[in-house]
Design a protein around this motif. Structure first.
Motif, short mmCIF file in Angstrom:
data_model
loop_
_atom_site.label_atom_id
_atom_site.label_comp_id
_atom_site.label_asym_id
_atom_site.label_seq_id
_atom_site.Cartn_x
_atom_site.Cartn_y
_atom_site.Cartn_z
N PHE A 9 0.70 -1.04 -0.34
CA PHE A 9 0.12 -0.20 -0.11
C PHE A 9 1.39 1.32 0.13
N TYR A 12 0.09 3.72 -2.86
CA TYR A 12 -0.84 4.67 -3.23
C TYR A 12 -0.39 6.25 -1.88
N LEU A 18 -9.43 3.05 -2.06
CA LEU A 18 -8.38 1.97 -3.57
C LEU A 18 -9.21 1.18 -4.00
N GLY A 21 -7.50 1.09 -7.46
CA GLY A 21 -6.44 0.92 -7.42
C GLY A 21 -5.72 -0.46 -7.71
N THR A 39 -6.20 4.63 2.00
CA THR A 39 -4.89 4.06 2.46
C THR A 39 -4.96 5.20 3.46
#
Length: 185
Positions: A9, A12, A18, A21, A39
């Motif tokens: 993660f 990001y 997300l 994502g 996130t």
């Protein structure tokens, strides 16, 4: 270990939604999030960099697909629940909706695997969950924080076809450092 897919993660933006994502490596699909999956600017204690915070007020899901492994497979992820009064669940399933492995931090304060109690947990504490399958027919085993693997637990549906990581439930919880891989022959 040959890693099939990983996700930490950190790629990001902070507070990113997300849904859609595509961070991490080698996943076969982007995140699909029906609940709120964002996130965090800083990871909770026991996690590093950014982590994913899953929050939902209904029984929604966030999913990510990976290539179905063959042979002996291991998956690791970090998981933390903000409280012990509601279930927080990570499921592994096949590309349909067949649930194969279910890990829950349940409302009784236990970490369970397909309903089998593995150990108690403490709210706001990060646990490294290790899963291993393909080593003994249609069974899997669970490790917590690098400890010994549990006795074998039957995989739901008696199939080792697993290719989807699912977050589920209606609480708030965190995940980080997801990795799935197979042993190199």
């Amino acid at each position: 270990m040959a890693w099939i897919a990983t996700e930490n993660f950190d790629s990001y933006a902070t507070d990113a939604n997300l849904n859609g994502g595509a961070g991490g490596t080698n996943w076969s699909a982007n995140w699909v999030a029906a609940g709120t999956l964002i996130t965090t600017p800083t990871a909770p204690s026991g996690m590093t960099g950014k982590s994913a915070k899953y929050a939902s007020t209904t029984a929604e899901e966030a999913t990510r697909a990976f290539a179905s492994p063959t042979g002996v497979t291991e998956m690791y992820f970090r998981m933390q629940g903000a409280n012990t009064n509601v279930d927080k669940t990570v499921r592994l399933q096949n590309s349909g909706v067949a649930e194969r492995i279910t890990i829950t931090m349940n409302s009784a304060g236990n970490i369970t695997a397909n309903g089998t109690i593995i150990q108690a947990y403490i709210a706001n504490t990060t646990y490294v969950i290790g899963l291993k399958w393909g080593h003994n027919g249609t069974n899997y085993a669970v490790s917590i924080n690098g400890g010994a693997y549990s006795a074998d637990i039957a995989i739901n549906g008696a199939s080792t076809t697993i290719d989807k990581f699912v977050l589920s439930g209606n609480p708030t919880f965190y995940v980080d450092d997801i990795a799935v891989g197979t042993y190199i022959a």
